[in-house]
Each structure stands twice: as structure tokens, then as C-alpha cells.
Write a protein that holds these residues in place. Structure first.
Motif, short mmCIF file in Angstrom:
data_model
loop_
_atom_site.label_atom_id
_atom_site.label_comp_id
_atom_site.label_asym_id
_atom_site.label_seq_id
_atom_site.Cartn_x
_atom_site.Cartn_y
_atom_site.Cartn_z
N SER A 45 8.99 -40.89 -51.34
CA SER A 45 8.00 -41.96 -51.36
C SER A 45 6.90 -41.68 -50.33
CB SER A 45 8.67 -43.29 -51.04
OG SER A 45 7.72 -44.31 -51.02
N VAL A 46 5.76 -41.22 -50.86
CA VAL A 46 4.60 -40.91 -50.02
C VAL A 46 3.38 -41.47 -50.75
CG1 VAL A 46 3.21 -39.07 -49.02
CG2 VAL A 46 5.66 -38.79 -49.16
N PRO A 47 2.49 -42.20 -50.06
CA PRO A 47 1.29 -42.71 -50.73
C PRO A 47 0.47 -41.57 -51.33
CG PRO A 47 1.49 -43.61 -48.51
CD PRO A 47 2.54 -42.55 -48.65
N SER A 48 0.15 -41.67 -52.61
CA SER A 48 -0.54 -40.57 -53.30
C SER A 48 -1.90 -40.25 -52.68
CB SER A 48 -0.68 -40.87 -54.78
OG SER A 48 -1.40 -42.05 -54.98
N ALA A 49 -2.57 -41.23 -52.11
CA ALA A 49 -3.87 -41.00 -51.49
C ALA A 49 -3.75 -40.18 -50.21
CB ALA A 49 -4.57 -42.31 -51.20
N GLN A 50 -2.57 -40.15 -49.62
CA GLN A 50 -2.37 -39.45 -48.35
C GLN A 50 -1.41 -38.27 -48.45
OE1 GLN A 50 -0.88 -42.71 -46.08
NE2 GLN A 50 -2.91 -43.40 -45.46
N ILE A 51 -0.96 -37.94 -49.65
CA ILE A 51 0.11 -36.95 -49.78
C ILE A 51 -0.29 -35.57 -49.24
CG2 ILE A 51 -0.44 -36.29 -52.16
CD1 ILE A 51 2.68 -36.23 -52.56
N ARG A 52 -1.52 -35.16 -49.44
CA ARG A 52 -1.95 -33.84 -48.95
C ARG A 52 -1.95 -33.80 -47.42
NH1 ARG A 52 -4.26 -29.47 -51.37
NH2 ARG A 52 -5.52 -28.12 -50.06
N ALA A 53 -2.48 -34.84 -46.79
CA ALA A 53 -2.50 -34.90 -45.33
C ALA A 53 -1.07 -34.96 -44.77
CB ALA A 53 -3.30 -36.10 -44.86
N ILE A 54 -0.20 -35.68 -45.45
CA ILE A 54 1.19 -35.78 -44.99
C ILE A 54 1.89 -34.44 -45.13
CG2 ILE A 54 3.43 -36.81 -45.57
CD1 ILE A 54 1.83 -39.42 -46.15
N ALA A 55 1.66 -33.74 -46.24
CA ALA A 55 2.27 -32.43 -46.45
C ALA A 55 1.81 -31.44 -45.38
CB ALA A 55 1.93 -31.90 -47.84
N ARG A 56 0.52 -31.43 -45.10
CA ARG A 56 -0.01 -30.56 -44.05
C ARG A 56 0.58 -30.91 -42.68
NH1 ARG A 56 -6.46 -30.51 -45.51
NH2 ARG A 56 -6.35 -28.93 -47.14
N GLY A 57 0.64 -32.20 -42.41
CA GLY A 57 1.19 -32.64 -41.13
C GLY A 57 2.66 -32.30 -40.97
N ASP A 58 3.43 -32.41 -42.05
CA ASP A 58 4.85 -32.08 -41.99
C ASP A 58 5.05 -30.59 -41.70
OD1 ASP A 58 5.38 -34.72 -42.48
OD2 ASP A 58 6.10 -34.41 -44.53
N LEU A 59 4.27 -29.74 -42.36
CA LEU A 59 4.36 -28.30 -42.09
C LEU A 59 3.95 -28.00 -40.64
CD1 LEU A 59 2.87 -26.93 -45.41
CD2 LEU A 59 5.22 -26.59 -44.61
N ARG A 60 2.86 -28.62 -40.20
CA ARG A 60 2.39 -28.42 -38.83
C ARG A 60 3.45 -28.86 -37.82
NH1 ARG A 60 -1.42 -32.22 -38.49
NH2 ARG A 60 0.20 -33.54 -37.63
N ASP A 61 4.06 -30.02 -38.05
CA ASP A 61 5.07 -30.52 -37.12
C ASP A 61 6.27 -29.58 -37.03
OD1 ASP A 61 3.47 -32.70 -36.62
OD2 ASP A 61 4.66 -34.09 -37.83
N LEU A 62 6.74 -29.10 -38.18
CA LEU A 62 7.88 -28.16 -38.16
C LEU A 62 7.52 -26.87 -37.44
CD1 LEU A 62 9.38 -28.69 -41.73
CD2 LEU A 62 10.37 -29.41 -39.55
N ALA A 63 6.26 -26.45 -37.54
CA ALA A 63 5.83 -25.25 -36.82
C ALA A 63 5.76 -25.50 -35.32
CB ALA A 63 4.47 -24.78 -37.35
N VAL A 64 5.21 -26.64 -34.93
CA VAL A 64 5.12 -26.97 -33.50
C VAL A 64 6.50 -27.06 -32.88
CG1 VAL A 64 4.47 -28.82 -31.90
CG2 VAL A 64 2.87 -28.09 -33.65
N TRP A 65 7.47 -27.55 -33.64
CA TRP A 65 8.83 -27.68 -33.14
C TRP A 65 9.60 -26.37 -33.17
CZ3 TRP A 65 9.40 -32.63 -36.46
CH2 TRP A 65 8.78 -33.70 -35.80
N GLY A 66 8.99 -25.32 -33.70
CA GLY A 66 9.62 -24.00 -33.67
C GLY A 66 10.40 -23.62 -34.92
N TRP A 67 10.43 -24.45 -35.93
CA TRP A 67 11.18 -24.15 -37.15
C TRP A 67 10.43 -23.22 -38.08
CZ3 TRP A 67 16.12 -25.39 -37.09
CH2 TRP A 67 16.54 -26.47 -36.30
#
Length: 89
Positions: A45-67
Motif C-alpha cells: 500500500s503506497v500512494p500512487s502519486a508518490q510511489i516513484r519518490a517512495i521507491a527511490r527513497g527506500d533504495l537510498r535508505d537501504l544504501a545509507v544503512w549499508g545494505w
């Protein structure tokens, strides 16, 4: 400018936990479009208007955390599993 070392959380939960589990399972290059397809297939469940920004942010967060490791090519940013730091709990 000095960049702080990546902070690694013990285990991502929720949406990030699902994403990391799929990246571990499927491997390969991950970008926002691939994450969007995954979220839609899993019914996340992700708002369709924000899904691209959320996807980018999730990848960025996992990278910042070292995963994940971030890779930048001309007109193409993607992430791969950071296998040197990936310790399966």
C-alpha cells in the motif's frame, strides 16, 4: 565535506524488509522502476502519486544503512546488494 559512515540497522522491517528480502532473493540491479513493479506485484500500500519518490527513497535508505551499493552511470542510477556486508540474520 566529510561524509559520515553508514549506519546499519539490525534488520529493516515493514516495506523496507520486504524490499531487502526480494533484493536478496532476486539479486541483480535495482532501480525505482523495478521497485515499483515489485510493490505493485506484492500489493504494498503506497500512494500512487508518490510511489516513484517512495521507491527511490527506500533504495537510498537501504544504501545509507549499508545494505545496498549505489551505482551511478550516465542517466542511470541503480543499486546492488552489498554482499560484503550482507549477513543474513
Amino acid at each position: 565535506m566529510k561524509i559520515a559512515p553508514a549506519i546499519r540497522i539490525a534488520r529493516p522491517t515493514g516495506r523496507l524488509g520486504l524490499l531487502l528480502a526480494e533484493i536478496r532473493r532476486q539479486r541483480g540491479r535495482w532501480n525505482a522502476i523495478r521497485v515499483i513493479r515489485l510493490y505493485r506485484a506484492l500489493g504494498v500500500s503506497v500512494p500512487s502519486a508518490q510511489i516513484r519518490a517512495i521507491a527511490r527513497g527506500d533504495l537510498r535508505d537501504l544504501a545509507v544503512w549499508g545494505w545496498l551499493q549505489r551505482h551511478d552511470e550516465p542517466s542511470n542510477r541503480f543499486y546492488t546488494l552489498n554482499s560484503r556486508k550482507d549477513v543474513r540474520p
